[in-house]
Motif scaffolding. Structure first.
Motif, PDB file in Angstrom:
ATOM      1  N   GLY A 308       0.884  -1.189  -0.020  1.00 21.35           N
ATOM      2  CA  GLY A 308      -0.041   0.232   0.090  1.00 21.35           C
ATOM      3  C   GLY A 308       0.982   1.351  -0.085  1.00 21.35           C
ATOM      4  N   ARG A 309       2.213   1.044  -0.062  1.00 23.00           N
ATOM      5  CA  ARG A 309       2.938   2.372  -0.236  1.00 23.00           C
ATOM      6  C   ARG A 309       2.997   3.120  -1.356  1.00 23.00           C
ATOM      7  N   ILE A 310       2.518   4.357  -1.459  1.00 19.53           N
ATOM      8  CA  ILE A 310       2.362   5.186  -2.724  1.00 19.53           C
ATOM      9  C   ILE A 310       3.654   6.045  -2.635  1.00 19.53           C
ATOM     10  N   GLU A 311       4.239   6.116  -4.059  1.00 17.14           N
ATOM     11  CA  GLU A 311       5.361   7.018  -4.309  1.00 17.14           C
ATOM     12  C   GLU A 311       5.077   7.675  -5.515  1.00 17.14           C
ATOM     13  N   LYS A 312       5.111   9.074  -5.430  1.00 12.19           N
ATOM     14  CA  LYS A 312       5.204  10.056  -6.625  1.00 12.19           C
ATOM     15  C   LYS A 312       6.571   9.957  -7.488  1.00 12.19           C
ATOM     16  N   LEU A 313       6.601   9.598  -8.677  1.00  8.22           N
ATOM     17  CA  LEU A 313       7.938   9.295  -9.237  1.00  8.22           C
ATOM     18  C   LEU A 313       8.720  10.497  -9.684  1.00  8.22           C
ATOM     19  N   PHE A 314       8.019  11.727 -10.015  1.00 11.42           N
ATOM     20  CA  PHE A 314       8.674  12.878 -10.403  1.00 11.42           C
ATOM     21  C   PHE A 314       7.649  13.885 -10.332  1.00 11.42           C
ATOM     22  N   ALA A 315       8.050  15.201 -10.404  1.00 11.45           N
ATOM     23  CA  ALA A 315       7.134  16.354 -10.775  1.00 11.45           C
ATOM     24  C   ALA A 315       6.726  16.423 -12.201  1.00 11.45           C
ATOM     25  N   SER A 316       5.513  17.172 -12.110  1.00 13.58           N
ATOM     26  CA  SER A 316       5.037  17.287 -13.664  1.00 13.58           C
ATOM     27  C   SER A 316       5.079  19.090 -13.780  1.00 13.58           C
ATOM     28  N   TYR A 331      11.305   1.510 -18.142  1.00 11.76           N
ATOM     29  CA  TYR A 331      10.395   2.518 -18.264  1.00 11.76           C
ATOM     30  C   TYR A 331       9.005   2.681 -17.934  1.00 11.76           C
ATOM     31  N   ILE A 332       8.520   3.720 -17.651  1.00 16.65           N
ATOM     32  CA  ILE A 332       6.956   3.924 -17.674  1.00 16.65           C
ATOM     33  C   ILE A 332       6.789   5.071 -18.689  1.00 16.65           C
ATOM     34  N   TYR A 333       5.919   4.791 -19.825  1.00 14.97           N
ATOM     35  CA  TYR A 333       5.380   5.941 -20.806  1.00 14.97           C
ATOM     36  C   TYR A 333       4.431   6.372 -20.276  1.00 14.97           C
ATOM     37  N   PHE A 334       4.061   7.902 -20.728  1.00 16.14           N
ATOM     38  CA  PHE A 334       2.811   8.473 -20.295  1.00 16.14           C
ATOM     39  C   PHE A 334       2.625   9.687 -21.332  1.00 16.14           C
ATOM     40  N   ASP A 335       1.654  10.484 -20.984  1.00 10.98           N
ATOM     41  CA  ASP A 335       1.560  11.462 -22.133  1.00 10.98           C
ATOM     42  C   ASP A 335       1.506  12.737 -21.061  1.00 10.98           C
ATOM     43  N   ARG A 336       2.215  13.898 -21.523  1.00 12.05           N
ATOM     44  CA  ARG A 336       2.253  15.080 -20.805  1.00 12.05           C
ATOM     45  C   ARG A 336       1.900  16.060 -21.857  1.00 12.05           C
ATOM     46  N   LEU A 337       1.048  17.090 -21.053  1.00  6.33           N
ATOM     47  CA  LEU A 337       0.437  18.315 -21.827  1.00  6.33           C
ATOM     48  C   LEU A 337       1.720  19.238 -22.006  1.00  6.33           C
ATOM     49  N   VAL A 338       1.896  19.545 -23.519  1.00  8.68           N
ATOM     50  CA  VAL A 338       2.971  20.622 -23.945  1.00  8.68           C
ATOM     51  C   VAL A 338       2.322  21.657 -24.884  1.00  8.68           C
ATOM     52  N   ASP A 339       2.422  22.831 -24.304  1.00  5.06           N
ATOM     53  CA  ASP A 339       1.582  23.812 -25.017  1.00  5.06           C
ATOM     54  C   ASP A 339       0.111  23.412 -25.449  1.00  5.06           C
ATOM     55  N   LYS A 341      -1.145  20.610 -26.054  1.00  3.29           N
ATOM     56  CA  LYS A 341      -1.355  19.442 -26.849  1.00  3.29           C
ATOM     57  C   LYS A 341      -0.367  18.123 -25.873  1.00  3.29           C
ATOM     58  N   GLU A 342      -1.095  17.045 -26.101  1.00  2.00           N
ATOM     59  CA  GLU A 342      -0.220  15.908 -25.708  1.00  2.00           C
ATOM     60  C   GLU A 342       0.645  15.358 -26.284  1.00  2.00           C
ATOM     61  N   GLN A 343       1.853  15.030 -25.523  1.00  2.00           N
ATOM     62  CA  GLN A 343       3.122  14.462 -26.322  1.00  2.00           C
ATOM     63  C   GLN A 343       3.373  13.353 -25.313  1.00  2.00           C
ATOM     64  N   VAL A 344       4.003  12.191 -26.050  1.00  2.00           N
ATOM     65  CA  VAL A 344       4.312  10.876 -25.172  1.00  2.00           C
ATOM     66  C   VAL A 344       5.901  11.139 -24.385  1.00  2.00           C
ATOM     67  N   PHE A 345       5.933  11.031 -23.231  1.00  5.31           N
ATOM     68  CA  PHE A 345       7.253  10.670 -22.637  1.00  5.31           C
ATOM     69  C   PHE A 345       7.512   9.582 -22.032  1.00  5.31           C
ATOM     70  N   LYS A 352      16.184   7.691 -13.062  1.00  8.04           N
ATOM     71  CA  LYS A 352      15.191   8.807 -12.520  1.00  8.04           C
ATOM     72  C   LYS A 352      15.314   9.994 -13.365  1.00  8.04           C
ATOM     73  N   LYS A 353      15.139   9.552 -14.793  1.00  8.08           N
ATOM     74  CA  LYS A 353      15.134  10.516 -15.817  1.00  8.08           C
ATOM     75  C   LYS A 353      14.050  10.725 -16.606  1.00  8.08           C
ATOM     76  N   VAL A 354      13.481  11.728 -16.809  1.00  9.35           N
ATOM     77  CA  VAL A 354      12.150  11.946 -17.656  1.00  9.35           C
ATOM     78  C   VAL A 354      12.715  12.281 -19.230  1.00  9.35           C
ATOM     79  N   GLU A 355      12.223  11.541 -20.474  1.00 15.31           N
ATOM     80  CA  GLU A 355      12.600  11.840 -21.705  1.00 15.31           C
ATOM     81  C   GLU A 355      11.682  11.902 -22.386  1.00 15.31           C
ATOM     82  N   ALA A 356      11.689  12.881 -23.395  1.00 15.37           N
ATOM     83  CA  ALA A 356      10.682  13.170 -24.460  1.00 15.37           C
ATOM     84  C   ALA A 356      10.622  12.086 -25.430  1.00 15.37           C
ATOM     85  N   VAL A 357       9.668  11.703 -26.037  1.00 15.75           N
ATOM     86  CA  VAL A 357       9.414  10.563 -27.259  1.00 15.75           C
ATOM     87  C   VAL A 357       8.937  11.069 -28.279  1.00 15.75           C
TER      88      VAL A 357
END
Length: 511
Positions: A308-316, A331-339, A341-345, A352-357
Motif C-alpha cells: 500500500g506504499r504510494i510513491e510519486k515518481l517525479f514532478a510534472s 520505463y514508464i511511458y505516459f502522455d504530458r501536456l505540452v503547449d 497538446k499531449e505528447q508522449v514521454f 530517474k530521468k524523464v525523456e521526451a519521445v
C-alpha cells in the motif's frame, strides 16, 4: 431590400449550422448498429409445427435491442443434408451473421434412409462448424456460435422415429453435441434439459405451439447473455472461476475515483484518496502498479506496491496521464501536456530521468509499447481525426497502424503477437478490434451496437480481453466485460451504478 440581403446572407449560414448540428448530434447519438443472428436447424427451428425464431424476434423487439433474427431452418434435414445445402446455397455469404444458433441432430436419429451413425453425425457437425469458423463478414467479424442440444422425444409421433430414436437422442446425439461444445469451447444452450423439465411442452418429436414460444424465449435469453454478458446481477462481483490473475481498474463507486482490484474472491479498493486516482498499469513483476493521480493538484504519475506504499515518481510541469509500464521494467511511458497538446514521454526508472519521445504541433497520447520495447503505439491526432499511430522507437519513424479504422487506446497482448484497440468504424460508438501486431488484419470482437466498448486489455494468458462497456461516450455507467477471443463469448463482471473502466489484467497478491 436590406432585409432580403440579410436573409440571403443568413440563410446559407443557418443551413450550414443546421447541417453541422445534425452531424454533431449523430456523432454524440449514433444509431445503433444491427447485430444479425442466424438460426440454423431443422423443423425444431421452424416448420408448419411452429417457429421459435418468430418468438425470439418478438422478444428482441420488446427489449428494443438492435438485433435481427433470421431463420435458416430446413425441415427434415439431417446434419449431412444441411451441410450440403449450406455449401450449395452460400448460406453464410448471403446472411453474414454475427451469431449462429445451431441445433441439428433430431433427424439423424431417424430409422429410415436418413439414419446417420453417430460418428458421421459428429463429422458433419465439425464440418458445419469449420465453415462457420472460416467465414468472415464484411465488418471483419467471424460468426460466434451457440450450439444447442436437441429436445427429447417423449413419444415417437412420426413413423420414421421409434424407441431407438428416443434412445439415440438421449445416449448418443446429445452427448456428442455436449462433447463438441467442450472440444470447440462453444457456448452450449441445453434445449434438451429445458424440455426435460417441461415435457408437457413436447408433442411427440416436435414442441407444442406453446413449446415453440417457450423455446424462443429460452434462446432469446441465451443469445442476449452471450452477446452482452448481461446475466442476472451476481451476489458478488468477481472474476469467473476459470480465469486467473487480477484486474485493476478505475472506479468512482465509493464517491471519487480510485483504483480497485478484482480477482476470483471479489472486488477490493486499493487506493483511498480524496483526489482522482486512475489508469492503472502493472509492473512486469506484478509487485507494483503505476497510476495517474491529481493528489498534488495536477495529474502526475505515482506507483503503489502490495503493502500500500504510494510513491510519486517525479514532478510534472503541466500534467502527466495514461502510464504504461514496459515489459523490461526500464520505463514508464505516459502522455504530458505540452503547449496545450499531449505528447508522449517516458520515465527511466533506474536513472530517474524523464525523456521526451514525441514532439510537434500534433497531439499524441495514451501510449503502449510492444513487449520487445521496439514499437510504440499511441492515439494520435494528425489531420482528419484520431488514428492509432505506430512509431519505431529506434528511428522515430511514424505511420498509421490502423488505416481506415481510426483507432485509439491500444494494448499489446502479453506475448506481443496481437494488438487490441477501439474503433468507431462499424457502429459509430466504439468496438473492440483485434489484429496481429506484425500486420494489420483486423477482426471485430464486440458487436453490441447500443453500447460504447472501450479500454481493452489482455488477460495474463492472452485468451481473453477485458474492456469497459457503457451507454454514453467516455463516462456514465460503464461496467467491465470480458470477451473470450476464440469464441466471442462475453461476461459482464461488474454490476454497479458507478463508472468502472480503464482496466488492466495482471497478477496481484494480498498484502
Amino acid at each position: 431590400m436590406k432585409y432580403k440581403r440579410t436573409v440571403a446572407i443568413l440563410a446559407p449560414l443557418l443551413v450550414l449550422a443546421g447541417v453541422g448540428g445534425w452531424f454533431a448530434y449523430q456523432k454524440l447519438h449514433p444509431a445503433p448498429a444491427i447485430t444479425h443472428i442466424l438460426c440454423m436447424g431443422d423443423s425444431i427451428t421452424a416448420s408448419d409445427y411452429g417457429d421459435y425464431t418468430a418468438h425470439m424476434t418478438d422478444r428482441f423487439r420488446e427489449s428494443r435491442a438492435p438485433i435481427e433474427v433470421t431463420s435458416a431452418a430446413r425441415p427434415g434435414n439431417t446434419s449431412g443434408e444441411y451441410l450440403r445445402w449450406m455449401r450449395e446455397t452460400g448460406l453464410l455469404e448471403r446472411t453474414n451473421p454475427h451469431l449462429v444458433v445451431l441445433m441439428l441432430g433430431t433427424n439423424d436419429a431417424r430409422v429410415d434412409g436418413d439414419h446417420t451413425p453417430t460418428p458421421l453425425f459428429v463429422k458433419n457437425m465439425h464440418a458445419i462448424l469449420d465453415r462457420i469458423a472460416a467465414h468472415h463478414n464484411p465488418d471483419t467479424t467471424t460468426p460466434a456460435v451457440i450450439l444447442a442440444t436437441v429436445p427429447p422425444i417423449p413419444e415417437p409421433s412420426l413413423e420414421v422415429f421409434n424407441q431407438s430414436s428416443q434412445r439415440r437422442v438421449e445416449k448418443e446425439i446429445n452427448p456428442a453435441i455436449r462433447q463438441l461444445a467442450r472440444q470447440r469451447r462453444l457456448h452450449l444452450a441445453d434445449v434438451h434439459g429445458f424440455f426435460r423439465q417441461r415435457i408437457e411442452l413436447m408433442s411427440g418429436v416436435h414442441p407444442t405451439p406453446q413449446g415453440y414460444s417457450a423455446l424462443g424465449d429460452f434462446l432469446f435469453r441465451e443469445a442476449r447473455v452471450f452477446l452482452t454478458g448481461q446475466q442476472n446481477a451476481p451476489e458478488k462481483e468477481r472474476l469467473p472461476d476459470n480465469m486467473r490473475g487480477t484486474i485493476a481498474f478505475e472506479s468512482n463507486r465509493d464517491g471519487n475515483f480510485d483504483i480497485y482490484l478484482m480477482n476470483t474472491d471479489g472486488v477490493r479498493r486499493l487506493t483511498r484518496s480524496p483526489a482522482r486516482d486512475g489508469f492503472p498499469s502493472f509492473s512486469p513483476t506484478f509487485d507494483r502498479i503505476a497510476f495517474e493521480s491529481d493528489r498534488s493538484g495536477r495529474f502526475e504519475i505515482h506507483t503503489i506496491d502490495r503493502s500500500g506504499r504510494i510513491e510519486k515518481l517525479f514532478a510534472s510541469p503541466t500534467r502527466d496521464r495514461s502510464p504504461w509500464w514496459t515489459l523490461d521494467g526500464k520505463y514508464i511511458y505516459f502522455d504530458r501536456l505540452v503547449d496545450g497538446k499531449e505528447q508522449v514521454f517516458r520515465f527511466h526508472l533506474e536513472k530517474k530521468k524523464v525523456e521526451a519521445v514525441t514532439s510537434g504541433r500534433h497531439r499524441t497520447a495514451v501510449p503502449t509499447v510492444s513487449p520487445d520495447g521496439n514499437i510504440l503505439l499511441a492515439t494520435g491526432h494528425r489531420h482528419m481525426g484520431w488514428d492509432l499511430l505506430r512509431i519505431d522507437l529506434s528511428d522515430g519513424k511514424e505511420s498509421v497502424f490502423t488505416p481506415g479504422y481510426g483507432g485509439c487506446r491500444a494494448k499489446y497482448s502479453h506475448s506481443g503477437e496481437y494488438v487490441a484497440f477501439v474503433s468507431h468504424k462499424f457502429d459509430k460508438r466504439g468496438d473492440i478490434i483485434l489484429t496481429p501486431a506484425a500486420e494489420f488484419s483486423p477482426t471485430r470482437l464486440t458487436v453490441d451496437g447500443d453500447r460504447h466498448d472501450y479500454y481493452p486489455a489482455f488477460s495474463v494468458d492472452d485468451r481473453h480481453i477485458v474492456y469497459a462497456s457503457g451507454p454514453q461516450l467516455y463516462d456514465g455507467n460503464y461496467d467491465l466485460c470480458i470477451v473470450e477471443i476464440a469464441t466471442r463469448r462475453t461476461w459482464t463482471i461488474t454490476n454497479h451504478p458507478a463508472t468502472d473502466y480503464k482496466p488492466v489484467w495482471g497478477e496481484w497478491g494480498n498484502p
